[in-house]
Design a protein around this motif. Structure first.
Motif, PDB file in Angstrom:
ATOM      1  N   UNK A  23       0.816  -1.293   0.017  1.00 27.78           N
ATOM      2  CA  UNK A  23      -0.065  -0.050  -0.037  1.00 27.78           C
ATOM      3  C   UNK A  23       0.815   1.430  -0.009  1.00 27.78           C
ATOM      4  N   UNK A  24       0.493   2.127  -0.954  1.00 31.03           N
ATOM      5  CA  UNK A  24       1.390   3.424  -0.972  1.00 31.03           C
ATOM      6  C   UNK A  24       0.342   4.532  -0.994  1.00 31.03           C
ATOM      7  N   UNK A  25       0.793   5.834  -0.373  1.00 30.52           N
ATOM      8  CA  UNK A  25      -0.083   6.871  -0.633  1.00 30.52           C
ATOM      9  C   UNK A  25       0.508   7.868  -1.477  1.00 30.52           C
ATOM     10  N   UNK A  32       1.460  12.846  -5.748  1.00 36.11           N
ATOM     11  CA  UNK A  32       0.673  11.994  -6.029  1.00 36.11           C
ATOM     12  C   UNK A  32       1.910  10.878  -6.680  1.00 36.11           C
ATOM     13  N   UNK A  33       1.765   9.664  -6.632  1.00 35.54           N
ATOM     14  CA  UNK A  33       2.568   8.580  -7.206  1.00 35.54           C
ATOM     15  C   UNK A  33       2.177   8.083  -8.564  1.00 35.54           C
ATOM     16  N   UNK A 205      -8.601  11.424  -3.634  1.00 34.81           N
ATOM     17  CA  UNK A 205      -8.078  11.768  -5.153  1.00 34.81           C
ATOM     18  C   UNK A 205      -6.713  11.802  -4.998  1.00 34.81           C
ATOM     19  N   UNK A 206      -5.973  10.948  -5.933  1.00 34.22           N
ATOM     20  CA  UNK A 206      -4.628  11.181  -6.339  1.00 34.22           C
ATOM     21  C   UNK A 206      -3.654  10.666  -4.852  1.00 34.22           C
ATOM     22  N   UNK A 207      -4.209  10.660  -3.702  1.00 31.50           N
ATOM     23  CA  UNK A 207      -3.615  10.355  -2.569  1.00 31.50           C
ATOM     24  C   UNK A 207      -3.432   8.482  -2.764  1.00 31.50           C
ATOM     25  N   UNK A 208      -4.134   8.060  -3.602  1.00 35.54           N
ATOM     26  CA  UNK A 208      -3.729   6.566  -4.065  1.00 35.54           C
ATOM     27  C   UNK A 208      -3.358   6.483  -5.440  1.00 35.54           C
ATOM     28  N   UNK A 308      -8.475  23.815  -5.816  1.00 39.59           N
ATOM     29  CA  UNK A 308      -7.147  23.536  -5.523  1.00 39.59           C
ATOM     30  C   UNK A 308      -6.775  21.927  -5.783  1.00 39.59           C
ATOM     31  N   UNK A 309      -6.828  21.791  -6.938  1.00 39.84           N
ATOM     32  CA  UNK A 309      -6.213  20.190  -7.221  1.00 39.84           C
ATOM     33  C   UNK A 309      -4.956  19.684  -6.805  1.00 39.84           C
ATOM     34  N   UNK A 310      -4.745  18.444  -6.477  1.00 41.14           N
ATOM     35  CA  UNK A 310      -3.591  18.097  -5.795  1.00 41.14           C
ATOM     36  C   UNK A 310      -2.619  17.746  -7.024  1.00 41.14           C
TER      37      UNK A 310
END
Lengths: 405, 405
Positions: A23-25, A32-33, A205-208, A308-310
């Motif tokens: 698991x990665x965030x 974001x990865x 959103x984008x944290x995974x 403010x999109x990541x």
């Protein structure tokens, strides 16, 4: 042949690699990865002809998706949505070769199903049993439903103003649902706290890393449906911008695989926002690398109300790389376009999708879209999910009363 | 090879033939007309392998559809909907091999799109420029939208109680929309008058012969998706019953083509109705050939609120021929099942679809569905089209407030 050619994850800011097997965030610098595949190996064994006869869902591209074992695929039949000619609305705006990719024809009625299907499947594969996310509605509905199918517990926090139907979807499938008297940013803080305290998987959103891969399949489908000849322009309603990032990533991967011509430029991507929430447009106009928080954001197109999109830097990078652009549409204008598309093409698109058609009209008028260019308008959801965006005006008759002419 | 093997129309009551080349409504004895194809010629030239690689829509079966010229096809990408395993809800009701055909994943969010796509296409081919129909909502929405795409003027009359979203769809595409303070039968009388006085084409259910052909494709898809081995049981939510008639017709045509085994029995068809409107159930229990008008009909499953279907004799014939059955479900029971399917499978089905799952549960309990039988539940639409069938109950938090555990 392996089911997936997943290789590893990497940080787009530092280039640092991360193993994909757990698991990665976010990356260590908070970015974001992104997901990398072994494209060199895949290129040797996988050809467009292999797709013929495969199932009509996004899983037809499983080699380019991150799920390693087909037993972990959580599917409701999402993807391979129609790519429809829209000649009458095209003629109306002077675009001879206008198409609509219709993401309303998908489970949950919104393209968020793509990210949820791939994200939940991969979470299941990595052993996640509880996830949480803030949402403006559609993403939360999709993740809650796919999580239910996977047997994963979902905690969903949404603004109380989010579309009622998405609230019903989350409730129906038994997810933990909370409303907040605030914005998605408030919901995000509450989710972050619960993630820290309860040890939940953060599916924001984008944290995974994997929802981008799901959204990427829109680009793969557009390429396949046009016989591996890409269009000139693709317009995309941009909130978080994950789909735009994903579509651009898809095209670059297809180029590396040699499935699309290496010499031709990639489609110019257009980020369409609402005038009441246009941080990407403002940044693009300033040729900036990141956006700034857009205060007091507001629009009827709830799905693109993201101040403010990541992943803003990835969206802007895709716009610059593809020589695209960004522009904002007024609510009144997109609502007018929504009815025009329904009248001329029989498609009842969502407000976000209507904004994209309005943007195409504007860009043809000012010459940015040129004569004879092939243009794709991406409709991200079904109009039926937004019953409040229009009020039907119709005469009420008594039984036996003759219809007025 | 011709695009269509359409041969002629015939009256199922008298056998009399009617030419297919011009606009037809009911037969001389007032029965719906059925469509015949030149199956002997088609059998020689058309094989299952010819379908591989065709488009993922109902038009992949164009040889068995009535549109002669592909230029007349009016499409929004409808059909080839997912056929999904539903093992967890299956286990919950003791059916090991339970599947859902999900007609929510289709333009307009309802299976009515199939009938509208084929019906409007054929109307266009025959030169119709103005059509009219009464509706409980979804059919009117679908016909209005496909008519808009075809450039045909549509006049739609619906009860004022019909689902709000369907009203919006009709309004959005600029059709003539009227509400009536009454039932669909009242709307039907008003349409009949307008048809007579204004010379409109009457697109009322089964008063035109081609929507059955559109609905038929559900049967063709189930057969293809199972590799031409038919399931044992198919449950269908029955209002007008056109889909049930169509599915049975599809199987008989496939048998004549030799695409499915001649020796094996066809699937037992189950007509599922609501306890508040169950004329077919009552007729089936009496082994009658026709149904009687069901007074004061009422159910939350608005789409199956049809007190006296015009094609009742064809529905009952299909039940008797296939050794199927009919049963009615209480509203409270179907609403409970709707949540159970969402919780266990992540699918938010419409109330009509939920009734079908409840019926499967009942038929397994009483042994009518046997151990190891393969069962298909047909969900006719997306749950999101019915925002009023459930009320989400969720805590409202203030920004900064911790999520309660």
């Amino acid at each position: 042949m392996p089911y997936s050619y997943l290789s590893h994850l990497y940080c787009p800011k530092t280039g640092e690699r991360y193993p994909a097997g757990r698991v990665q965030q976010l990356s260590q610098v908070g970015a974001p990865l992104l997901v990398a595949y072994d494209l060199q190996a895949l290129k040797e064994t996988w050809k467009p002809a292999d797709l013929v006869g495969r199932e009509a869902s996004l899983w037809r591209y499983h080699e380019l998706l991150p799920v390693r074992d087909p037993a972990n695929v959580v599917t409701l039949g999402e993807g391979f949505t129609p790519l429809l000619p829209t000649p009458r609305v095209g003629q109306d705006m002077g675009i001879r070769d206008l198409w609509m990719k219709d993401e309303g024809i998908i489970p949950t009625g919104s393209f968020k199903a793509r990210g949820a299907a791939v994200g939940v499947s991969r979470a299941l594969e990595l052993g996640v049993s509880r996830l949480a996310m803030p949402t403006n509605g559609n993403a939360g509905a999709a993740w809650a439903l796919y999580a239910a199918r996977a047997g994963i517990e979902a905690t969903i926090v949404m603004p109380q103003d989010a579309p009622l139907i998405t609230r019903n979807e989350v409730y129906a499938c038994g997810a933990r649902l909370f409303l907040v008297d605030g914005l998605i940013s408030d919901a995000g803080k509450q989710v972050a706290q619960a993630v820290a305290e309860e040890g939940l998987f953060d599916a924001s959103t984008l944290k995974e890393p994997y929802r981008i891969e799901g959204k990427k399949t829109m680009g793969l489908e557009i390429a396949e449906q046009f016989g591996w000849r890409l269009p000139d322009v693709i317009l995309y309603p941009t909130g978080g911008g994950v789909g735009l990032i994903g579509i651009h990533k898809a095209f670059k991967e297809l180029r590396e695989l040699g499935w699309i011509a290496a010499g031709r430029p990639l489609p110019r991507l257009v980020a369409v926002q609402a005038s009441g929430c246009a941080p990407i447009v403002k940044a693009w106009e300033a040729r900036a690398k990141e956006s700034e928080f857009w205060p007091d954001s507001q629009t009827v197109a709830f799905g693109i109300n993201v101040p403010k999109p990541l992943g803003d830097f990835l969206v802007l990078e895709a716009l610059y790389e593809s020589e695209g652009c960004a522009l904002a549409i007024e609510d009144a204008e997109l609502l007018k376009e929504q009815r025009r598309v329904a009248e001329l093409e029989g498609a009842f698109v969502c407000p976000e999708g209507a904004a994209v058609f309005a943007a195409a009209r504007r860009l043809r008028e000012n010459g940015w879209i040129k004569d004879n260019e092939r243009v794709v308008a991406l409709n991200t959801g079904a109009g039926i999910k937004y019953p409040d965006t229009l009020t039907a005006d119709a005469p009420l008759l008594q039984p036996g009363e003759r219809l007025p002419r």
